[in-house]
Design a protein around this motif. Structure first.
Motif, mmCIF file in Angstrom:
data_model
loop_
_atom_site.group_PDB
_atom_site.id
_atom_site.type_symbol
_atom_site.label_atom_id
_atom_site.label_comp_id
_atom_site.label_asym_id
_atom_site.label_seq_id
_atom_site.Cartn_x
_atom_site.Cartn_y
_atom_site.Cartn_z
ATOM 1 N N LEU A 1 0.810 -1.208 0.000
ATOM 2 C CA LEU A 1 0.000 0.000 0.000
ATOM 3 C C LEU A 1 0.846 1.263 0.000
ATOM 4 O O LEU A 1 1.947 1.294 0.555
ATOM 5 N N SER A 2 0.294 2.300 -0.620
ATOM 6 C CA SER A 2 0.813 3.658 -0.492
ATOM 7 C C SER A 2 -0.166 4.406 0.415
ATOM 8 O O SER A 2 -1.354 4.508 0.092
ATOM 9 N N LEU A 3 0.322 4.903 1.536
ATOM 10 C CA LEU A 3 -0.571 5.457 2.559
ATOM 11 C C LEU A 3 -0.148 6.859 2.977
ATOM 12 O O LEU A 3 1.026 7.231 2.884
ATOM 13 N N LYS A 4 -1.132 7.605 3.449
ATOM 14 C CA LYS A 4 -0.869 8.819 4.209
ATOM 15 C C LYS A 4 -1.504 8.645 5.590
ATOM 16 O O LYS A 4 -2.664 8.251 5.697
ATOM 17 N N GLN A 5 -0.710 8.923 6.601
ATOM 18 C CA GLN A 5 -1.231 8.867 7.969
ATOM 19 C C GLN A 5 -1.429 10.286 8.484
ATOM 20 O O GLN A 5 -0.507 11.100 8.469
#
Length: 450
Positions: free
Chosen positions: A312-316
Motif C-alpha cells: 500500500l501507499s498510505l498517508k497517515q
C-alpha cells in the motif's frame, strides 16, 4: 595472574565489603552500649587461618569434561533469558529456568568441545560479526549493547559464548552429518505432486519448541513443557524460550519453521494445527522423541495470492491533544476529524484538511496489509483508493487515520522450487541426526556437579 586493572577492581570490591562489615559491627556495638550486656568475642591477636581464601575464585556449578561452568556463567545467561523475555517470573519459575539454562550450557560446552576435537573452530572475527548483527537488531552499537547486557546482569562474553556454540555446532554438522544425508529426486517430486494436488489448502507460518524425552523422563519433560507454554501464554517471548529451551536446530532462529502445510508435520501436530488461530500457542504435543510446543504466526493458502500481501501507499494523518485532555473533551474534535477525512476526496485533499484540523501528515509507500494490526488489515482489505480508515489511537498518544493512496495487489503465489523443497527435507533429516549426535555426546560425557 590478574591484570593490574582487574586486580585493582577486585581489591576495591574487597574493601567495600570489608568496610560494610565494619560499619555493621560498629552499629551493633553502638546499639549494645545503650543497654543490656555486651559479651566480648575474646578473639586472639594472632589469628591462624586454615586454608586459603580467594574472593576472585568462583565456585563451579558443573565441570564438563574438565571445562568449568560457574554460578556466574549460569546467572549471566539466565539474566539474558529474562531480559529477552521481558517478563517478571516467580522465584519458583526462576529456579526452573536456572536449571534449564545450566542444561543448555552443558550442551553448548559439549558441542564446542566436539567441534574442536574435529578441528572445527570459530574465528573470533566470525563471533564479532554475529555479535554486531545481534546488537544491530537492538538498534545498538556493540559497545552500547555490551553496556545494555551489563545493566541486565548479563555480559557480552555470555552471548558471545552462545554464538560460538551455535556456529561451531552448525559447522560440525555441515562436515560430519549433512554430507551423509540423502534426499532422493523421486521424494521431492512426490512432494511437488502433493503441492499441486493441494492448491488452495492452508499453509501455516509456524514456530516450534521441541523438548526431547525418553520413557524415563517423559513425565518430567511434559511438566517442563507445560510450564514453558504457561509462561509464553502469560506474555513471555516465544523466540526467547525457543532459543534457550528447544532442542531442534531451529532454536538458533527462535524456533522459526517457516511456511509449512499440516501434512508436512508429524501427525499429532497436523491434527491440531487447523484448529489454531494466528497468534496462538499450542499445549505440549507428544511427537516421536519428545514434546513440541507450536506457535502459529500466520496463515495463507497454497499457491494462491493473499490480499494481505498487497503493498500500500498510505498517508497517515494524526491529531494530538494537550496533556490532561479527557476522552469526553476530545470527543467533538475526533468526530470532526472523522467527518473531514471521510469527505476530503482522497490523498489529494489531505494537506488542506490537515492544515484546517492542525493535523500532522506522514507518507509511506511500502506498507503491506499483513504488517498492519489485525483490525486495520480488515479495513484495508475492503477499502478502495482514496478512502480513509475510521479514527484509531488514543487521546494520550494521538488519534490517527490512514488514507489509501494506492495499492499493488499481489501476484499469484508460485509453488516452491525443487531446490527449496529438497533443502527443507534435507534440513529435517539433518536435524534428526543432530539430536541423536548430541544425545550420544551427553551419554559419553564426564559431568561433575558441585
Amino acid at each position: 595472574m590478574l591484570k593490574p586493572r582487574l586486580a585493582a577492581l577486585c581489591l576495591a570490591a574487597g574493601l567495600i565489603v570489608a568496610g560494610g562489615g565494619y560499619a555493621l559491627a560498629q552499629q551493633q556495638a553502638d546499639d549494645d552500649s545503650t543497654g543490656g550486656e555486651n559479651t566480648p568475642l575474646n578473639l586472639p591477636n594472632d589469628v591462624a587461618v586454615f586454608g586459603k581464601f580467594d574472593p576472585t575464585i568462583r565456585k563451579a556449578t558443573a565441570i564438563v569434561n574438565g571445562f568449568i561452568i560457574t554460578d556466574t556463567d549460569v546467572d549471566q545467561r539466565l539474566n539474558l533469558v529474562l531480559a529477552a523475555n521481558g517478563q517478571k517470573v516467580s522465584t519458583e519459575e526462576r529456579d526452573r529456568l536456572r536449571l534449564q539454562v545450566l542444561r543448555n550450557l552443558i550442551d553448548e560446552t559439549l558441542q564446542i568441545q566436539e567441534a574442536k576435537s574435529n578441528d572445527v573452530t570459530v574465528p573470533s572475527s566470525d563471533i564479532d560479526q554475529t555479535f554486531q548483527r545481534v546488537a544491530g537488531q537492538f538498534k545498538n552499537t556493540p559497545d552500547q549493547f555490551t553496556a545494555f547486557l551489563k545493566s541486565k546482569g548479563s555480559s557480552a562474553n555470555s552471548i558471545r559464548r552462545q554464538i560460538e556454540g551455535e556456529l561451531a555446532w552448525q559447522r560440525l554438522l555441515d562436515r560430519k552429518v549433512q554430507p551423509f544425508v540423502n534426499v532422493g529426486d523421486d521424494e521431492v517430486k512426490q512432494v511437488i505432486a502433493r503441492l499441486n494436488a493441494s492448491k488452495g489448502a492452508k499453509e501455516y507460518h509456524v514456530g516450534e519448541i521441541f523438548l526431547s524425552a525418553t520413557p524415563q523422563t517423559d513425565a518430567q519433560v511434559h511438566a517442563n513443557a507445560d510450564r514453558v507454554m504457561d509462561q509464553i501464554r502469560k506474555g513471555g517471548s516465544f523466540v526467547a524460550y525457543a532459543r534457550q529451551y528447544s532442542e531442534a536446530s531451529t532454536a538458533a532462529v527462535g524456533g522459526d519453521l517457516g511456511w509449512v502445510r499440516a501434512e508436512q508435520l508429524p501427525d499429532a501436530i497436523a491434527q491440531i494445527l487447523p484448529e489454531m488461530q494466528p497468534g496462538t500457542v499450542s499445549p505440549p504435543i507428544a511427537v516421536p522423541g519428545g514434546y513440541s510446543i507450536i506457535a502459529v504466526q500466520d496463515t495463507r493458502q497454497v499457491l494462491m495470492s493473499d490480499p494481505r500481501d498487497a503493498v500500500l501507499s498510505l498517508k497517515q494523518m494524526t491529531i494530538t491533544f494537550p496533556k490532561g485532555t479527557t476522552q469526553d473533551q476530545a470527543g467533538p474534535r475526533v468526530a470532526a476529524f472523522a467527518e473531514a477525512t471521510q469527505k476530503m476526496g482522497g490523498c489529494g485533499g489531505a494537506k488542506d484538511v490537515a492544515a484546517k484540523l492542525d493535523a500532522d501528515v506522514v507518507e509511506n509507500d511500502n506498507i503491506r496489509i499483513r504488517d498492519l494490526p489485525p483490525v486495520l488489515q480488515t479495513q484495508m482489505t475492503a477499502m478502495s483508493t482514496g478512502q480513509a480508515t475510521t479514527p484509531f489511537g488514543s487521546v494520550t498518544e494521538g488519534v490517527r487515520v490512514l488514507v489509501l493512496c494506492g495499492r499493488d495487489d499481489p501476484e499469484v503465489a508460485g509453488k516452491p522450487s525443487f531446490d527449496q523443497i529438497y533443502n527443507q527435507m534435507e534440513q529435517e533429516r539433518v536435524d534428526l541426526r543432530a539430536r541423536r549426535y548430541l544425545r550420544d555426546l551427553r551419554r559419553d560425557a564426564v559431568i561433575e556437579y558441585r
